[in-house]
Write a protein that holds these residues in place. Sequence first.
Motif, PDB file in Angstrom:
ATOM      1  N   PHE A 177     -51.863  37.564  76.019  1.00  0.00           N
ATOM      2  CA  PHE A 177     -52.515  38.334  74.941  1.00  0.00           C
ATOM      3  C   PHE A 177     -51.720  39.575  74.572  1.00  0.00           C
ATOM      4  N   LEU A 178     -51.947  40.031  73.350  1.00  0.00           N
ATOM      5  CA  LEU A 178     -51.303  41.259  72.868  1.00  0.00           C
ATOM      6  C   LEU A 178     -52.323  42.072  72.070  1.00  0.00           C
ATOM      7  N   ALA A 179     -52.298  43.390  72.270  1.00  0.00           N
ATOM      8  CA  ALA A 179     -53.105  44.304  71.445  1.00  0.00           C
ATOM      9  C   ALA A 179     -52.153  45.260  70.749  1.00  0.00           C
ATOM     10  N   LYS A 189     -51.480  34.905  72.427  1.00  0.00           N
ATOM     11  CA  LYS A 189     -50.098  34.576  72.037  1.00  0.00           C
ATOM     12  C   LYS A 189     -50.015  33.145  71.508  1.00  0.00           C
ATOM     13  N   LYS A 190     -50.928  32.320  72.004  1.00  0.00           N
ATOM     14  CA  LYS A 190     -51.025  30.955  71.491  1.00  0.00           C
ATOM     15  C   LYS A 190     -51.462  31.046  70.026  1.00  0.00           C
ATOM     16  N   ASN A 237     -61.063  34.658  77.987  1.00  0.00           N
ATOM     17  CA  ASN A 237     -60.057  35.639  78.432  1.00  0.00           C
ATOM     18  C   ASN A 237     -59.692  36.617  77.310  1.00  0.00           C
ATOM     19  N   LEU A 238     -59.714  36.144  76.062  1.00  0.00           N
ATOM     20  CA  LEU A 238     -59.470  37.040  74.929  1.00  0.00           C
ATOM     21  C   LEU A 238     -60.580  38.093  74.855  1.00  0.00           C
ATOM     22  N   MET A 239     -61.823  37.657  75.084  1.00  0.00           N
ATOM     23  CA  MET A 239     -62.945  38.609  75.065  1.00  0.00           C
ATOM     24  C   MET A 239     -62.797  39.638  76.193  1.00  0.00           C
ATOM     25  N   ALA A 240     -62.388  39.187  77.369  1.00  0.00           N
ATOM     26  CA  ALA A 240     -62.216  40.108  78.511  1.00  0.00           C
ATOM     27  C   ALA A 240     -61.091  41.098  78.221  1.00  0.00           C
ATOM     28  N   PHE A 241     -60.005  40.600  77.646  1.00  0.00           N
ATOM     29  CA  PHE A 241     -58.865  41.468  77.278  1.00  0.00           C
ATOM     30  C   PHE A 241     -59.319  42.478  76.212  1.00  0.00           C
ATOM     31  N   HIS A 284     -54.142  33.504  62.325  1.00  0.00           N
ATOM     32  CA  HIS A 284     -53.799  33.545  63.757  1.00  0.00           C
ATOM     33  C   HIS A 284     -54.903  34.388  64.392  1.00  0.00           C
ATOM     34  N   VAL A 285     -55.645  33.787  65.312  1.00  0.00           N
ATOM     35  CA  VAL A 285     -56.837  34.460  65.871  1.00  0.00           C
ATOM     36  C   VAL A 285     -56.577  35.926  66.188  1.00  0.00           C
ATOM     37  N   HIS A 286     -57.489  36.798  65.716  1.00  0.00           N
ATOM     38  CA  HIS A 286     -57.406  38.214  66.075  1.00  0.00           C
ATOM     39  C   HIS A 286     -58.790  38.828  66.076  1.00  0.00           C
ATOM     40  N   VAL A 287     -59.006  39.666  67.082  1.00  0.00           N
ATOM     41  CA  VAL A 287     -60.252  40.410  67.207  1.00  0.00           C
ATOM     42  C   VAL A 287     -59.979  41.825  66.720  1.00  0.00           C
TER      43      VAL A 287
END
Length: 129
Positions: free
Chosen positions: A24-26, A43-44, A59-63, A91-94
């Motif tokens: 993951f990247l923020a 990153k996927k 895991n994205l939610m935890a990150f 590309h998925v992003h929160v």
Amino acid sequence: MASIFSKIISGEIPSYKIAETDDFLAFLDINPNAKGHTLCIPKKEVNKIFDLDETTYLNLMAFSRKVAIAIEKAIPCKRVGMSVVGLEVPHVHVHLIPLNSMEDIRFLNKASLTPEDFQDTVKAIKAYL
Ligand code: 5GP
């Protein structure tokens, strides 16, 4: 073709990075609703969030949660809001957005920040990670 966010992951396009793991990247949104507006991405390269496999989604939610807690400590705000849109970048992003009013989550009013503001924001958030 690689998404603009895959180009950010590879370093082909510069960004103000907040946090990075193997998966993951923020980084700061370049056209933020408010100072501290951050995007968390896997990153996927997957287009829609609910098409992620369950493990990557969780895991994205935890990150994102870890990053949001740091944003809330670093940036004066009432709370950090979370939004998933994806109509512009496939590309998925929160979106993690420091909120002081409903206007901040509406993607209409944008904050104009200098490069120094972005750099200071990175430093401030990273200090709590
Ligand atoms: P959405 O796809 O959720 O509608 O919005 C995409 C978000 O990505 C927008 O808030 C936009 O400002 C941000 N964005 C688009 N291109 C870039 C870029 O090259 N760098 C960064 N840091 N953010 C970007």
